[in-house]
Scaffold this motif. Structure first.
Motif, mmCIF file in Angstrom:
data_model
loop_
_atom_site.group_PDB
_atom_site.id
_atom_site.type_symbol
_atom_site.label_atom_id
_atom_site.label_comp_id
_atom_site.label_asym_id
_atom_site.label_seq_id
_atom_site.Cartn_x
_atom_site.Cartn_y
_atom_site.Cartn_z
ATOM 1 N N ASP A 1 -14.111 10.317 -16.502
ATOM 2 C CA ASP A 1 -14.796 11.460 -17.117
ATOM 3 C C ASP A 1 -16.267 11.486 -16.726
ATOM 4 O O ASP A 1 -16.893 12.551 -16.710
ATOM 5 C CB ASP A 1 -14.668 11.387 -18.650
ATOM 6 N N GLN A 2 -16.811 10.320 -16.405
ATOM 7 C CA GLN A 2 -18.224 10.235 -16.045
ATOM 8 C C GLN A 2 -18.476 10.571 -14.581
ATOM 9 O O GLN A 2 -19.490 11.168 -14.234
ATOM 10 C CB GLN A 2 -18.749 8.819 -16.344
ATOM 11 N N VAL A 3 -17.562 10.169 -13.693
ATOM 12 C CA VAL A 3 -17.726 10.371 -12.248
ATOM 13 C C VAL A 3 -16.506 11.118 -11.730
ATOM 14 O O VAL A 3 -15.407 10.554 -11.633
ATOM 15 C CB VAL A 3 -17.899 9.045 -11.490
ATOM 16 N N LYS A 4 -16.709 12.373 -11.411
ATOM 17 C CA LYS A 4 -15.612 13.211 -10.925
ATOM 18 C C LYS A 4 -15.730 13.379 -9.407
ATOM 19 O O LYS A 4 -16.799 13.218 -8.822
ATOM 20 C CB LYS A 4 -15.626 14.589 -11.612
ATOM 21 N N LEU A 5 -14.595 13.717 -8.812
ATOM 22 C CA LEU A 5 -14.552 13.944 -7.366
ATOM 23 C C LEU A 5 -15.283 15.232 -6.990
ATOM 24 O O LEU A 5 -15.356 16.168 -7.790
ATOM 25 C CB LEU A 5 -13.093 14.040 -6.898
ATOM 26 N N HIS A 6 -15.789 15.257 -5.755
ATOM 27 C CA HIS A 6 -16.375 16.487 -5.223
ATOM 28 C C HIS A 6 -15.254 17.301 -4.589
ATOM 29 O O HIS A 6 -14.623 16.871 -3.624
ATOM 30 C CB HIS A 6 -17.451 16.145 -4.183
ATOM 31 N N GLN A 7 -15.012 18.475 -5.147
ATOM 32 C CA GLN A 7 -13.906 19.313 -4.658
ATOM 33 C C GLN A 7 -14.350 20.768 -4.713
ATOM 34 O O GLN A 7 -14.027 21.495 -5.652
ATOM 35 C CB GLN A 7 -12.654 19.079 -5.498
ATOM 36 N N PRO A 8 -15.108 21.228 -3.677
ATOM 37 C CA PRO A 8 -15.641 22.601 -3.717
ATOM 38 C C PRO A 8 -14.569 23.667 -3.646
ATOM 39 O O PRO A 8 -14.755 24.770 -4.149
ATOM 40 C CB PRO A 8 -16.557 22.644 -2.486
ATOM 41 N N VAL A 9 -13.442 23.353 -3.024
ATOM 42 C CA VAL A 9 -12.353 24.335 -2.907
ATOM 43 C C VAL A 9 -11.137 23.779 -3.639
ATOM 44 O O VAL A 9 -10.599 22.732 -3.244
ATOM 45 C CB VAL A 9 -12.007 24.623 -1.433
ATOM 46 N N PRO A 10 -10.696 24.408 -4.711
ATOM 47 C CA PRO A 10 -9.537 23.894 -5.455
ATOM 48 C C PRO A 10 -8.262 24.023 -4.633
ATOM 49 O O PRO A 10 -8.175 24.829 -3.707
ATOM 50 C CB PRO A 10 -9.491 24.795 -6.693
ATOM 51 N N PRO A 11 -7.253 23.228 -4.961
ATOM 52 C CA PRO A 11 -5.994 23.313 -4.212
ATOM 53 C C PRO A 11 -5.293 24.637 -4.453
ATOM 54 O O PRO A 11 -5.447 25.247 -5.520
ATOM 55 C CB PRO A 11 -5.179 22.144 -4.769
ATOM 56 N N PRO A 12 -4.555 25.129 -3.485
ATOM 57 C CA PRO A 12 -3.796 26.374 -3.676
ATOM 58 C C PRO A 12 -2.821 26.240 -4.833
ATOM 59 O O PRO A 12 -2.360 25.143 -5.158
ATOM 60 C CB PRO A 12 -3.067 26.557 -2.335
ATOM 61 N N ALA A 13 -2.536 27.331 -5.434
ATOM 62 C CA ALA A 13 -1.634 27.325 -6.593
ATOM 63 C C ALA A 13 -0.289 26.716 -6.221
ATOM 64 O O ALA A 13 0.314 27.068 -5.206
ATOM 65 C CB ALA A 13 -1.438 28.762 -7.108
ATOM 66 N N GLY A 14 0.136 25.786 -7.041
ATOM 67 C CA GLY A 14 1.437 25.163 -6.826
ATOM 68 C C GLY A 14 1.435 24.044 -5.806
ATOM 69 O O GLY A 14 2.475 23.433 -5.565
ATOM 70 N N GLN A 15 0.284 23.738 -5.195
ATOM 71 C CA GLN A 15 0.240 22.677 -4.177
ATOM 72 C C GLN A 15 -0.238 21.386 -4.821
ATOM 73 O O GLN A 15 -1.250 21.342 -5.513
ATOM 74 C CB GLN A 15 -0.701 23.053 -3.035
ATOM 75 N N ASP A 16 0.523 20.332 -4.566
ATOM 76 C CA ASP A 16 0.173 19.026 -5.098
ATOM 77 C C ASP A 16 -0.818 18.351 -4.147
ATOM 78 O O ASP A 16 -0.775 18.540 -2.930
ATOM 79 C CB ASP A 16 1.445 18.173 -5.228
ATOM 80 N N SER A 17 -1.703 17.553 -4.698
ATOM 81 C CA SER A 17 -2.696 16.858 -3.856
ATOM 82 C C SER A 17 -2.089 15.724 -3.065
ATOM 83 O O SER A 17 -2.746 15.125 -2.222
ATOM 84 C CB SER A 17 -3.834 16.319 -4.729
ATOM 85 N N GLY A 18 -0.862 15.371 -3.363
ATOM 86 C CA GLY A 18 -0.208 14.316 -2.595
ATOM 87 C C GLY A 18 -0.604 12.919 -3.029
ATOM 88 O O GLY A 18 -0.453 11.958 -2.288
ATOM 89 N N GLY A 19 -1.112 12.781 -4.233
ATOM 90 C CA GLY A 19 -1.466 11.456 -4.734
ATOM 91 C C GLY A 19 -2.714 10.878 -4.115
ATOM 92 O O GLY A 19 -2.842 9.647 -4.028
ATOM 93 N N VAL A 20 -3.617 11.713 -3.631
ATOM 94 C CA VAL A 20 -4.848 11.212 -3.001
ATOM 95 C C VAL A 20 -6.073 11.722 -3.759
ATOM 96 O O VAL A 20 -7.097 12.040 -3.172
ATOM 97 C CB VAL A 20 -4.931 11.622 -1.512
ATOM 98 N N ASP A 21 -5.966 11.804 -5.099
ATOM 99 C CA ASP A 21 -7.103 12.200 -5.927
ATOM 100 C C ASP A 21 -7.949 10.967 -6.237
ATOM 101 O O ASP A 21 -8.072 10.532 -7.383
ATOM 102 C CB ASP A 21 -6.618 12.850 -7.236
ATOM 103 N N PHE A 22 -8.496 10.372 -5.191
ATOM 104 C CA PHE A 22 -9.288 9.152 -5.324
ATOM 105 C C PHE A 22 -10.558 9.262 -4.493
ATOM 106 O O PHE A 22 -10.644 10.038 -3.545
ATOM 107 C CB PHE A 22 -8.501 7.924 -4.844
ATOM 108 N N PHE A 23 -11.517 8.440 -4.865
ATOM 109 C CA PHE A 23 -12.637 8.151 -3.968
ATOM 110 C C PHE A 23 -12.172 7.126 -2.944
ATOM 111 O O PHE A 23 -11.445 6.186 -3.285
ATOM 112 C CB PHE A 23 -13.826 7.568 -4.748
ATOM 113 N N LYS A 24 -12.587 7.301 -1.710
ATOM 114 C CA LYS A 24 -12.327 6.272 -0.706
ATOM 115 C C LYS A 24 -13.464 5.252 -0.807
ATOM 116 O O LYS A 24 -14.623 5.571 -0.532
ATOM 117 C CB LYS A 24 -12.283 6.870 0.703
ATOM 118 N N ALA A 25 -13.136 4.061 -1.268
ATOM 119 C CA ALA A 25 -14.152 3.041 -1.544
ATOM 120 C C ALA A 25 -14.067 1.938 -0.500
ATOM 121 O O ALA A 25 -13.129 1.135 -0.516
ATOM 122 C CB ALA A 25 -13.963 2.461 -2.943
#
Length: 479
Positions: free
Chosen positions: A118-142
């Motif tokens: 909740d404190q640190v969210k991803l940068h995502q200027p363009v939201p995913p298209p409706a009905g499209q899954d992110s594919g399990g990659v909603d992470f920061f690459k660390a």
């Protein structure tokens, strides 16, 4: 009569043929000497390159070797086998190898991911298209790294610190560097305490998250902008964060041991490829099992640096051989023709009792005298000619290398959803584009021996026929 006197009279009496022979020899010796000079210049440049860029030795886990060693955890029921602690390369162990006397620079990395909070969210200027899954990659690459300055994006200027400082070898395990777009989205600044979700593997094999505390010590700017279209968050350049290898280990949900965090890959820059043997000894002395964590040399930068000049040297080497062989054949034909024209002279001298080896020796003295003059002329002008030829050949090889590198860099990677926008690795060294041609005693000696060898072969091979004939055959048959 003395064969040397006869050779001298012959050379003086037939100046036209003498000049022709000297000229032909001069061309051959000049080309051969130019080839030797280009080879020497390339060898000096390559030797200098070894010390300027060095080579990189890489240490990482060989999974097959680990499995064959029997040190992995055995499968239990429905669970698969686990790599276990035996497959972990500890940071403290790598630090000991970094102290080797043959290592000029070392770095190590640990791949990882961090889930947003909740404190640190991803940068995502363009939201995913409706009905499209992110594919399990909603992470920061660390990426866990030893030194941020060793990362290619920061070395080549694609990224730079705009606030605070970067990860250093003495950075603590709770330090993190974030991109300025993430900092702006989450209103973060240097010194802020943040929490990121670590991924924890439970005993039953399922994954869960655990909040892990970090301190923002630096904010960097990447010159790779947003694509304007949706890409998975972990593939977006702004969601790249940097931590220490210990920090990446914490993000794996593991507790830090006495030896520090886990390292995935360690790189050691050496002065020379021959130093690999010494590095292996030092690594074994430090306690590394080189069967499980082998060392391999990557001389990509060195090859990029010396590739064109090495190809130029190879071309010069082929030229030397071609000129030497062709020169020998041409001279042998000329000398054979000359001997046929002098058949009466040879027959009369044999009739007067002259020995056949001396007749052959006279011809050899004449040719060698022309060769010596030609070598002197070649030495006087070869340096300038070699420099011009070498620069022209090298320029062509450099252009070809740059075109190949550009074509390779422009080739799309189908596995990269950003279309290559997140690609950071590229040519980091420019190929050598000039050579320093120097004429030395060793080069003159080599061309001298080559020239005299050509003279001897070109004279002896056709002259063997003289030793097989008698005066009557020579005077009556004529050839």
């Amino acid at each position: 009569m003395n064969l040397f006197k006869r050779a001298w009279w012959r050379l003086r009496g037939h100046l036209g043929k003498t000049v022709m022979l000297v000229g032909l020899f001069c061309v051959i010796c000049t080309l051969v000497l130019s080839g030797f000079l280009i080879q020497s210049a390339a060898a000096r440049a390559a030797e200098s390159a070894k010390h300027s860029v060095g080579v990189v030795a890489t240490m990482q886990l060989d999974l097959n070797a680990l499995i064959n060693s029997g040190r992995t955890e055995q499968p239990d029921g429905s669970r698969g086998g686990m790599i276990g602690a035996e497959g972990d390369l500890s940071r403290s162990l790598v630090d000991k190898v970094c102290e080797s006397s043959v290592v000029t620079k070392c770095n190590y990395t640990k791949d990882g991911v961090a889930a947003p909070t909740d404190q640190v969210k991803l940068h995502q200027p363009v939201p995913p298209p409706a009905g499209q899954d992110s594919g399990g990659v909603d992470f920061f690459k660390a990426d866990g790294i030893r030194d941020l300055n060793g990362v290619s994006a920061f070395r080549n200027g694609d990224s730079k610190i705009v606030s605070g400082s970067g990860i250093k070898p003495d950075s603590k395990s709770d330090m993190v560097v974030i991109e300025e777009r993430v900092a702006k989205d989450n209103k973060l600044k240097v010194g802020d305490k943040v929490k990121l979700n670590a991924n924890v593997q439970n005993p039953d094999g399922r994954l869960s998250t655990k909040e892990t505390g970090f301190t923002v010590i630096g904010i960097y700017r990447s010159n790779i902008g947003d694509t304007g279209t949706y890409v998975p968050p972990m593939a977006a350049p702004a969601n790249q964060i940097y931590v220490t290898p210990d920090g990446a280990t914490r993000l794996d949900g593991k507790e830090l041991k006495a030896g520090g965090g886990v390292v995935k890959e360690a790189t050691f820059t050496l002065r020379d490829p021959s130093d690999l043997g010494r590095l292996k000894k030092d690594a074994e002395a430090a306690g590394v099992d080189l069967k499980i964590f082998p060392l391999s040399v990557n001389d990509k930068h060195y090859q990029a640096l010396v590739g064109p000049i090495s190809k130029t040297a190879d071309f010069a080497s082929v030229t030397v051989w071609l000129v030497a062989v062709a020169g020998t054949v041409i001279l042998a034909l000329i000398i054979a023709s000359n001997m046929r024209e002098r058949r009466k002279e040879l027959g009369i001298l044999l009739s007067l009792g002259e020995k056949k080896p001396k007749l052959l020796g006279q011809h050899l003295v004449e040719v060698v005298a022309c060769a010596v003059l030609a070598i002197g002329f070649a030495a006087a002008g070869s340096q300038l000619l070699s420099q011009a030829i070498g620069d022209q050949l090298l320029s062509g090889e450099v252009s070809s290398a740059k075109e190949s590198a550009a074509a390779e860099a422009g080739r799309p990677d189908p596995s990269d959803p950003t279309g290559g926008a997140n690609k950071q690795d590229g040519p980091e060294v420019a190929p050598i584009d000039e050579m320093d041609v120097r004429l030395g005693a060793a080069d003159i000696t080599k061309v001298g021996l080559t020239g005299l060898g050509i003279a001897a072969l070109a004279t002896i091979v056709p002259g063997i026929r003289i030793l097989r004939l008698n005066p009557r055959d020579i005077l009556t048959k004529g050839d």
